[in-house]
Design a protein around this motif. Structure first.
Motif, PDB file in Angstrom:
ATOM      1  N   GLY A   7       2.747  45.291  24.164  1.00 57.74           N
ATOM      2  CA  GLY A   7       3.476  43.723  23.127  1.00 57.74           C
ATOM      3  C   GLY A   7       4.243  42.779  23.755  1.00 57.74           C
ATOM      4  N   ARG A   8       4.688  43.079  24.570  1.00 57.08           N
ATOM      5  CA  ARG A   8       5.065  41.790  25.867  1.00 57.08           C
ATOM      6  C   ARG A   8       4.808  40.732  25.748  1.00 57.08           C
ATOM      7  NH1 ARG A   8       8.699  41.537  30.305  1.00 57.08           N
ATOM      8  NH2 ARG A   8       9.556  40.130  30.474  1.00 57.08           N
ATOM      9  N   GLN A   9       2.895  40.686  26.194  1.00 55.02           N
ATOM     10  CA  GLN A   9       2.633  39.465  25.408  1.00 55.02           C
ATOM     11  C   GLN A   9       2.502  38.117  25.522  1.00 55.02           C
ATOM     12  OE1 GLN A   9       1.956  38.072  28.770  1.00 55.02           O
ATOM     13  NE2 GLN A   9       2.530  40.289  29.526  1.00 55.02           N
ATOM     14  N   ARG A  22      -3.837  33.093  31.663  1.00 59.96           N
ATOM     15  CA  ARG A  22      -5.838  33.169  32.485  1.00 59.96           C
ATOM     16  C   ARG A  22      -4.725  34.774  32.097  1.00 59.96           C
ATOM     17  NH1 ARG A  22      -8.137  31.875  36.437  1.00 59.96           N
ATOM     18  NH2 ARG A  22      -9.902  33.021  35.692  1.00 59.96           N
ATOM     19  N   ARG A  23      -3.540  34.690  33.373  1.00 63.18           N
ATOM     20  CA  ARG A  23      -2.716  36.361  33.740  1.00 63.18           C
ATOM     21  C   ARG A  23      -2.332  37.294  31.931  1.00 63.18           C
ATOM     22  NH1 ARG A  23       1.687  38.923  34.624  1.00 63.18           N
ATOM     23  NH2 ARG A  23       2.263  37.544  33.073  1.00 63.18           N
ATOM     24  N   GLN A  24      -2.109  36.303  30.964  1.00 60.14           N
ATOM     25  CA  GLN A  24      -1.689  36.635  29.996  1.00 60.14           C
ATOM     26  C   GLN A  24      -2.485  37.703  29.525  1.00 60.14           C
ATOM     27  OE1 GLN A  24       1.530  33.779  28.947  1.00 60.14           O
ATOM     28  NE2 GLN A  24       2.257  35.933  28.051  1.00 60.14           N
ATOM     29  N   SER A  28      11.833  41.972  34.896  1.00 55.83           N
ATOM     30  CA  SER A  28      11.115  41.470  34.186  1.00 55.83           C
ATOM     31  C   SER A  28      11.620  40.989  33.396  1.00 55.83           C
ATOM     32  CB  SER A  28       9.908  42.822  34.468  1.00 55.83           C
ATOM     33  OG  SER A  28      10.078  42.699  33.061  1.00 55.83           O
ATOM     34  N   HIS A  29      13.373  41.672  33.006  1.00 56.50           N
ATOM     35  CA  HIS A  29      13.582  40.902  32.342  1.00 56.50           C
ATOM     36  C   HIS A  29      14.792  40.493  31.839  1.00 56.50           C
ATOM     37  CE1 HIS A  29      11.759  45.080  30.408  1.00 56.50           C
ATOM     38  NE2 HIS A  29      10.867  44.367  30.097  1.00 56.50           N
ATOM     39  N   GLY A  30      14.986  39.446  32.810  1.00 58.36           N
ATOM     40  CA  GLY A  30      15.925  38.392  33.246  1.00 58.36           C
ATOM     41  C   GLY A  30      15.599  37.671  33.679  1.00 58.36           C
ATOM     42  N   GLU A  89       8.794  53.989  28.305  1.00 60.22           N
ATOM     43  CA  GLU A  89       8.387  52.502  28.169  1.00 60.22           C
ATOM     44  C   GLU A  89       7.395  51.298  27.437  1.00 60.22           C
ATOM     45  OE1 GLU A  89      11.135  50.464  30.038  1.00 60.22           O
ATOM     46  OE2 GLU A  89      12.421  51.463  30.358  1.00 60.22           O
ATOM     47  N   ARG A  90       8.015  50.039  26.733  1.00 62.98           N
ATOM     48  CA  ARG A  90       6.360  49.867  25.961  1.00 62.98           C
ATOM     49  C   ARG A  90       5.977  49.483  27.524  1.00 62.98           C
ATOM     50  NH1 ARG A  90       8.716  44.326  23.823  1.00 62.98           N
ATOM     51  NH2 ARG A  90       9.246  44.605  26.549  1.00 62.98           N
ATOM     52  N   SER A  91       4.215  48.924  27.178  1.00 66.23           N
ATOM     53  CA  SER A  91       3.008  49.270  28.340  1.00 66.23           C
ATOM     54  C   SER A  91       2.058  48.308  27.996  1.00 66.23           C
ATOM     55  CB  SER A  91       3.572  50.069  29.381  1.00 66.23           C
ATOM     56  OG  SER A  91       2.482  49.494  30.072  1.00 66.23           O
TER      57      SER A  91
HETATM   58  C1  EPS Z   1       5.434  46.402  33.030  1.00 64.49           C
HETATM   59  C2  EPS Z   1       5.560  46.807  32.359  1.00 64.49           C
HETATM   60  C3  EPS Z   1       5.565  45.601  30.859  1.00 64.49           C
HETATM   61  C4  EPS Z   1       4.464  44.759  31.085  1.00 64.49           C
HETATM   62  C5  EPS Z   1       4.743  44.048  32.199  1.00 64.49           C
HETATM   63  C6  EPS Z   1       4.420  44.631  33.027  1.00 64.49           C
HETATM   64  O1  EPS Z   1       6.557  45.067  30.815  1.00 64.49           O
HETATM   65  P1  EPS Z   1       7.800  45.205  29.173  1.00 64.49           P
HETATM   66  O2  EPS Z   1       8.398  46.729  30.005  1.00 64.49           O
HETATM   67  O3  EPS Z   1       8.370  44.088  29.101  1.00 64.49           O
HETATM   68  O4  EPS Z   1       6.900  45.833  28.050  1.00 64.49           O
HETATM   69  O5  EPS Z   1       4.441  43.741  30.705  1.00 64.49           O
HETATM   70  O6  EPS Z   1       4.464  42.766  32.674  1.00 64.49           O
HETATM   71  C7  EPS Z   1       4.640  41.733  32.481  1.00 64.49           C
HETATM   72  C8  EPS Z   1       5.490  41.333  31.892  1.00 64.49           C
HETATM   73  C9  EPS Z   1       3.348  40.306  32.629  1.00 64.49           C
HETATM   74  O7  EPS Z   1       4.037  39.673  32.355  1.00 64.49           O
HETATM   75  O8  EPS Z   1       2.410  40.340  32.958  1.00 64.49           O
HETATM   76  C10 EPS Z   1       5.838  46.524  34.341  1.00 64.49           C
HETATM   77  O9  EPS Z   1       6.137  48.122  34.129  1.00 64.49           O
HETATM   78  O10 EPS Z   1       5.283  46.822  35.574  1.00 64.49           O
END
Ligand code: EPS
Length: 405
Positions: free
Chosen positions: A48-50, A39-41, A10-12, A353-355
């Protein structure tokens, strides 16, 4: 054989997919691929990640001048958040820069089972790969598969039916609208739900969950129109298309149940109201939206109802395929649940975790992608050749055979 693998944390640096078995000569609309990535985003309730990511496909193999070569297609989706993580997620160097260990597994996530299985003291080594970020790569693969299917008049749609207990009556099973009409309405809804009234109720439900530090799951539908009869087979368990499609959907992060057609309601409805009566030809089936060049042919069998969801005996019957998938609420809660620290074995509140609050709209787009892959795979099994030219010839031959049946 059509197949794909994904890779990436995910963070690679990136999430990637290798798609093998696509024929040569398929024109790719890269803009359409990227439209699916966006569309997926989207969707109300994303975290916050998007705001950081701007997903686009970076195709590094298998395509020349927007046309497939028949060689493996390599697709990368860069993680912009890597900038913020490159020390903690470094491929090289010493683990001293790894940052704080994650030792408090979240209930409902892969954290604990994964850490035990892979003998990891840092749960990050599990959560990075189990993250739904991986679905970006699958949507890229699905986009290519959709282009293949579209060339034969087959379209894949999705929409959201329910979020956090708010339910809309928008299943293709009993809607007066066609799949493309439901889809169009979903595309302008913040939650990809074709009903405006349900959308605003769903938004309120997401707001309430957010205020409480909670998360919401939901239900979405995927429909495929224009498939000819005879994809999949009754002769062997692993060739049954319904089994393959449900596995594809179950493999999407957070999906806990999948239904075909009437689904679990078959258990409480008498046979006379479950099975779809057969008629012949008619004018044209309102639900069959295949391009005239391919399917439906002038003469064809048809049904007034489609409780089978377009699949009988593990084979398509020419009606639209209808699938529904239920997504669990995201396990990362701002109001965390009780867990146990894997180092000290003491009770703690799980790591925050941020989500996202709700990712059901995103999951519906992923649903389209995994279904598109499986339908493309079964389509190529039946009509496959090395080039689009060969496949078109094979397909037209089969349709002639059907017309004579
Ligand atoms: C996710 C946690 C979140 C989501 C992630 C899925 O990421 P982060 O920890 O960086 O905030 O945003 O989904 C995506 C990054 C995405 O592009 O869909 C998890 O734990 O599954």
């Amino acid at each position: 054989m059509l197949r794909y693998l994904t890779a990436g944390e995910s963070h690679g640096k990136a999430v990637s997919a290798l798609l093998e078995g696509m024929p040569s000569g398929l024109k790719l609309d890269i803009k359409a691929l990227n439209a699916d990535m966006s569309r997926r985003q989207g969707g109300y309730g994303r975290g916050g990640r998007q705001a950081i990511e701007r997903d686009v496909v970076d195709i590094t193999a298998g395509v020349r001048f927007a046309t497939t070569l028949g060689s493996p297609i390599m697709i990368n989706v860069i993680n912009r958040d890597w900038e913020n993580w490159h020390e903690r997620m470094s491929v090289e160097g010493s683990s001293s820069k790894r940052g704080e260990l994650v030792t408090r597994p979240r209930p409902g996530h892969a954290d604990l089972a994964g850490a035990m299985k892979y003998a990891e003291g840092d749960v990050r080594n599990i959560l990075e790969r189990s993250s739904a970020r991986e679905t970006a790569a699958r949507v890229a693969v699905g986009g290519v598969c959709k282009e293949l299917l579209r060339a034969f008049g087959i379209d894949v749609f999705s929409w959201v039916i329910g979020v956090g207990g708010v339910s809309s009556k928008t299943s293709l099973l009993d809607s007066k609208k066609s799949a493309s009409e439901l889809f169009k309405a979903a595309e302008i809804s913040a939650l990809r739900c074709p009903s405006k009234a349900a959308t605003s109720k769903m938004k309120k439900a997401v707001d309430m969950a957010k205020a409480k530090g909670d998360s919401l799951g939901g239900l979405f539908e995927v429909a495929v129109t224009g498939t000819p009869p005879g994809l999949g087979s009754h002769v062997q368990w692993d060739r049954k298309l319904d089994a393959r499609l449900t596995m594809a959907l179950m493999s999407v992060q957070a999906i806990k149940s999948v239904e075909v057609g009437l689904g679990r309601d078959v258990s409480s409805t008498p046979g006379s109201r479950v099975h779809d009566e057969i008629s012949f030809k008619g004018t044209s089936s309102s639900s069959c939206k295949g391009k005239a060049e391919y399917w439906p042919s002038a003469k064809h069998f048809m049904r007034k109802t489609n409780n089978a969801g377009g699949i009988e005996g593990g084979m398509t019957n020419g009606e639209p395929i209808i699938l529904r998938a239920a997504m669990k609420p995201i396990p990362t809660l701002y109001k965390p649940l009780k867990s146990v620290d894997i180092r000290t074995k003491k009770s703690f509140l799980a790591t925050i975790e941020r989500s996202d609050i709700c990712a059901v709209p995103a999951a519906s787009v992923v649903g389209e992608a995994v279904v598109a892959f499986e339908v493309a795979r079964v389509f190529l099994e039946k009509f496959g050749g090395d080039s689009m030219l060969e496949i078109k010839r094979n397909y037209k031959g089969y349709l002639k055979q059907l017309e004579k049946f």
